[in-house]
Design a protein around this motif. Structure first.
Motif, PDB file in Angstrom:
ATOM      1  N   ALA A   1      40.961  46.319  40.281  1.00 20.14           N
ATOM      2  CA  ALA A   1      41.009  46.632  41.715  1.00 20.14           C
ATOM      3  C   ALA A   1      42.441  46.584  42.228  1.00 20.14           C
ATOM      4  O   ALA A   1      42.849  47.432  43.034  1.00 20.14           O
ATOM      5  CB  ALA A   1      40.134  45.653  42.497  1.00 20.14           C
ATOM      6  N   LEU A   2      43.219  45.616  41.767  1.00 21.92           N
ATOM      7  CA  LEU A   2      44.636  45.548  42.149  1.00 21.92           C
ATOM      8  C   LEU A   2      45.391  46.746  41.615  1.00 21.92           C
ATOM      9  O   LEU A   2      46.222  47.333  42.304  1.00 21.92           O
ATOM     10  CB  LEU A   2      45.274  44.264  41.618  1.00 21.92           C
ATOM     11  CG  LEU A   2      45.142  42.972  42.421  1.00 21.92           C
ATOM     12  CD1 LEU A   2      45.976  41.887  41.776  1.00 21.92           C
ATOM     13  CD2 LEU A   2      45.551  43.171  43.865  1.00 21.92           C
ATOM     14  N   ARG A   3      45.111  47.094  40.353  1.00 19.46           N
ATOM     15  CA  ARG A   3      45.789  48.246  39.751  1.00 19.46           C
ATOM     16  C   ARG A   3      45.495  49.512  40.529  1.00 19.46           C
ATOM     17  O   ARG A   3      46.405  50.294  40.844  1.00 19.46           O
ATOM     18  CB  ARG A   3      45.321  48.404  38.303  1.00 19.46           C
ATOM     19  CG  ARG A   3      46.020  49.520  37.524  1.00 19.46           C
ATOM     20  CD  ARG A   3      45.176  49.979  36.368  1.00 19.46           C
ATOM     21  NE  ARG A   3      43.945  50.621  36.815  1.00 19.46           N
ATOM     22  CZ  ARG A   3      42.769  50.477  36.213  1.00 19.46           C
ATOM     23  NH1 ARG A   3      42.632  49.696  35.158  1.00 19.46           N
ATOM     24  NH2 ARG A   3      41.697  51.121  36.688  1.00 19.46           N
ATOM     25  N   ARG A   4      44.254  49.699  40.879  1.00 15.59           N
ATOM     26  CA  ARG A   4      43.844  50.915  41.586  1.00 15.59           C
ATOM     27  C   ARG A   4      44.479  50.974  42.980  1.00 15.59           C
ATOM     28  O   ARG A   4      45.018  52.015  43.387  1.00 15.59           O
ATOM     29  CB  ARG A   4      42.319  50.947  41.702  1.00 15.59           C
ATOM     30  CG  ARG A   4      41.746  52.252  42.190  1.00 15.59           C
ATOM     31  CD  ARG A   4      40.222  52.196  42.195  1.00 15.59           C
ATOM     32  NE  ARG A   4      39.707  51.764  40.887  1.00 15.59           N
ATOM     33  CZ  ARG A   4      39.081  50.611  40.663  1.00 15.59           C
ATOM     34  NH1 ARG A   4      38.896  49.757  41.656  1.00 15.59           N
ATOM     35  NH2 ARG A   4      38.646  50.312  39.466  1.00 15.59           N
TER      36      ARG A   4
ATOM     37  N   SER B   1      38.554  37.480  44.308  1.00 17.26           N
ATOM     38  CA  SER B   1      38.587  36.990  42.927  1.00 17.26           C
ATOM     39  C   SER B   1      39.719  37.620  42.119  1.00 17.26           C
ATOM     40  O   SER B   1      40.118  37.079  41.082  1.00 17.26           O
ATOM     41  CB  SER B   1      37.250  37.268  42.243  1.00 17.26           C
ATOM     42  OG  SER B   1      36.980  38.669  42.224  1.00 17.26           O
ATOM     43  N   GLN B   2      40.235  38.767  42.563  1.00 22.46           N
ATOM     44  CA  GLN B   2      41.304  39.446  41.839  1.00 22.46           C
ATOM     45  C   GLN B   2      42.641  39.396  42.573  1.00 22.46           C
ATOM     46  O   GLN B   2      43.623  39.964  42.108  1.00 22.46           O
ATOM     47  CB  GLN B   2      40.932  40.914  41.610  1.00 22.46           C
ATOM     48  CG  GLN B   2      39.732  41.122  40.709  1.00 22.46           C
ATOM     49  CD  GLN B   2      39.534  42.593  40.345  1.00 22.46           C
ATOM     50  OE1 GLN B   2      40.484  43.360  40.250  1.00 22.46           O
ATOM     51  NE2 GLN B   2      38.282  42.971  40.116  1.00 22.46           N
ATOM     52  N   ALA B   3      42.702  38.724  43.713  1.00 23.41           N
ATOM     53  CA  ALA B   3      43.884  38.802  44.573  1.00 23.41           C
ATOM     54  C   ALA B   3      44.941  37.742  44.288  1.00 23.41           C
ATOM     55  O   ALA B   3      45.906  37.634  45.040  1.00 23.41           O
ATOM     56  CB  ALA B   3      43.461  38.702  46.042  1.00 23.41           C
ATOM     57  N   GLY B   4      44.798  36.989  43.226  1.00 21.19           N
ATOM     58  CA  GLY B   4      45.768  35.940  42.924  1.00 21.19           C
ATOM     59  C   GLY B   4      47.203  36.433  42.825  1.00 21.19           C
ATOM     60  O   GLY B   4      48.111  35.866  43.462  1.00 21.19           O
ATOM     61  N   PRO B   5      47.487  37.485  42.033  1.00 26.56           N
ATOM     62  CA  PRO B   5      48.868  37.988  41.975  1.00 26.56           C
ATOM     63  C   PRO B   5      49.390  38.457  43.327  1.00 26.56           C
ATOM     64  O   PRO B   5      50.580  38.299  43.623  1.00 26.56           O
ATOM     65  CB  PRO B   5      48.774  39.147  40.976  1.00 26.56           C
ATOM     66  CG  PRO B   5      47.603  38.824  40.116  1.00 26.56           C
ATOM     67  CD  PRO B   5      46.623  38.155  41.043  1.00 26.56           C
TER      68      PRO B   5
ATOM     69  N   GLY C   1      42.947  31.718  52.905  1.00 27.87           N
ATOM     70  CA  GLY C   1      41.758  32.563  52.859  1.00 27.87           C
ATOM     71  C   GLY C   1      41.374  32.989  51.466  1.00 27.87           C
ATOM     72  O   GLY C   1      40.919  34.123  51.266  1.00 27.87           O
ATOM     73  N   ARG C   2      41.528  32.109  50.508  1.00 29.41           N
ATOM     74  CA  ARG C   2      41.261  32.472  49.109  1.00 29.41           C
ATOM     75  C   ARG C   2      39.797  32.827  48.861  1.00 29.41           C
ATOM     76  O   ARG C   2      39.482  33.502  47.890  1.00 29.41           O
ATOM     77  CB  ARG C   2      41.653  31.321  48.186  1.00 29.41           C
ATOM     78  CG  ARG C   2      43.135  31.000  48.238  1.00 29.41           C
ATOM     79  CD  ARG C   2      43.452  29.805  47.376  1.00 29.41           C
ATOM     80  NE  ARG C   2      44.880  29.480  47.482  1.00 29.41           N
ATOM     81  CZ  ARG C   2      45.657  29.202  46.456  1.00 29.41           C
ATOM     82  NH1 ARG C   2      45.162  29.225  45.243  1.00 29.41           N
ATOM     83  NH2 ARG C   2      46.921  28.908  46.632  1.00 29.41           N
ATOM     84  N   ARG C   3      38.897  32.344  49.701  1.00 31.20           N
ATOM     85  CA  ARG C   3      37.470  32.602  49.487  1.00 31.20           C
ATOM     86  C   ARG C   3      36.886  33.512  50.556  1.00 31.20           C
ATOM     87  O   ARG C   3      35.684  33.774  50.546  1.00 31.20           O
ATOM     88  CB  ARG C   3      36.703  31.275  49.463  1.00 31.20           C
ATOM     89  CG  ARG C   3      37.119  30.369  48.320  1.00 31.20           C
ATOM     90  CD  ARG C   3      36.284  29.110  48.292  1.00 31.20           C
ATOM     91  NE  ARG C   3      36.674  28.238  47.200  1.00 31.20           N
ATOM     92  CZ  ARG C   3      36.105  27.064  46.935  1.00 31.20           C
ATOM     93  NH1 ARG C   3      35.127  26.620  47.716  1.00 31.20           N
ATOM     94  NH2 ARG C   3      36.520  26.333  45.908  1.00 31.20           N
TER      95      ARG C   3
END
Length: 318
Positions: free
Chosen positions: A63-66, A204-208, A264-266
């Motif tokens: 999702a981040l890549r896209r 869940s994918q937004a860590g970077p 807002g990690r969750r």
């Protein structure tokens, strides 16, 4: 006669302020319009999004890549539009590719934008590989990956060359800020790329993206603080009037964006609002820097007073 106990004559009038003939500028303001300010923002957004895409791909976050790939291409197209609009005629962009002049930030910037555009374009098209016939998809997928990392390698130059472009002019407050503008622009690019990730990817994918937001905010706030406080009288245009309001808004939005990214990690809603805040902060910062430089060129004191100060320091040293 001097008063008893004093040495020499006291000045009877206050020091004179500088005034140019009819209040006209000493340095001719840049002929750039707000298309250039928009170009500063979209170029940084494209660079930050390319770095986000590479990070998402390297860590297995599709999702981040896209989000990074598609935004990088969209921001690049917008950058090209704003640049051509400022040049006046589309063929002028083509003519600038006839030569490569390392001493010209504009010439180098044109080549950087073109190289980045080719790589980002291939990378974005590769996102459509699942919709294409299988043989074509298998061919374009590795080309997209190669283009993605090529765009990421070019992104730092795309994000910061505009800082060199501004500080290389005779515009007083841009020129004085040459050591610090690259920090502002690099940080702004990272923060805007992080905003794209926070908006376009699940938590869940937004860590970077969250880590990019913290790093970008630190660089941007450090550089902006230096620009606004360490240039003497040439910092004034960045703290007053419209430029001051824009830069203060940029700082506040950056702080809110980083806080939302960390807290807002969750929450998908908080993460999205954080991304919007970071994008708005980058836009306000770029326009604030642009407006501050233009204001310094319009007022003759920002040209003459620093010159007199330099001459006084030189005379004192001699």
């Amino acid at each position: 006669m001097s008063p008893k106990g004093s040495r020499g004559d006291r000045p009877m009038v206050p020091p004179a302020d500088f005034r140019s003939y009819y209040g006209r500028p000493v340095v001719r303001p840049a002929v750039w319009t707000h298309d250039v300010a928009a170009y500063l923002f979209t170029g940084g957004l494209a660079a930050g999004s390319a770095l986000l895409a590479a990070g998402g791909d390297a860590t297995g976050r599709p999702a981040l890549r896209r989000a990074g790939r598609t935004t990088a291409l969209g921001a690049l197209l917008a950058s090209t539009y704003f640049l051509v609009a400022d040049l006046g005629r589309p063929e002028r962009f083509h003519h600038m590719l006839r030569v490569a002049k390392p001493t010209s930030p504009m010439s180098m910037g044109t080549w950087i934008l073109s190289a980045f555009g080719a790589a980002a374009g291939v990378s974005a098209v590769a996102e459509a590989a699942p919709l294409l016939p299988a043989p074509v998809g298998r061919l374009i997928t590795p080309l997209g990956t190669a283009g993605q990392y090529a765009a990421a390698a070019t992104a730092p130059a795309l994000a910061t060359y505009t800082a060199v472009l501004l500080s290389g002019t005779a515009t007083p407050s841009w020129h004085a800020a040459y050591p610090d503008l690259p920090f502002v622009f690099a940080g702004s690019a990272l923060a805007s790329g992080a905003g794209v990730g926070l908006l376009g990817a699940p938590v869940s994918q937004a860590g970077p993206a969250r880590r990019m937001a913290v790093l970008g905010a630190a660089l941007e706030l450090y550089g902006a603080h230096r620009v606004e406080t360490s240039k003497g009288i040439l910092s004034e245009p960045y703290t007053q009037g419209r430029p001051g309001r824009l830069l203060r808004a940029g700082r506040a939005l950056t702080a809110l964006g980083v806080a939302g990214a960390l807290l807002g990690r969750r929450s998908r809603v908080v993460s999205g609002l954080s991304g919007l805040s970071l994008l708005a902060a980058s836009l306000a910062t770029r326009f604030g820097i642009f407006e501050g430089g233009m204001a310094s060129a319009r007022d003759p004191k920002y040209t003459v007073v620093p010159q007199r100060e330099r001459l006084a320091r030189r005379a004192a040293a001699d």
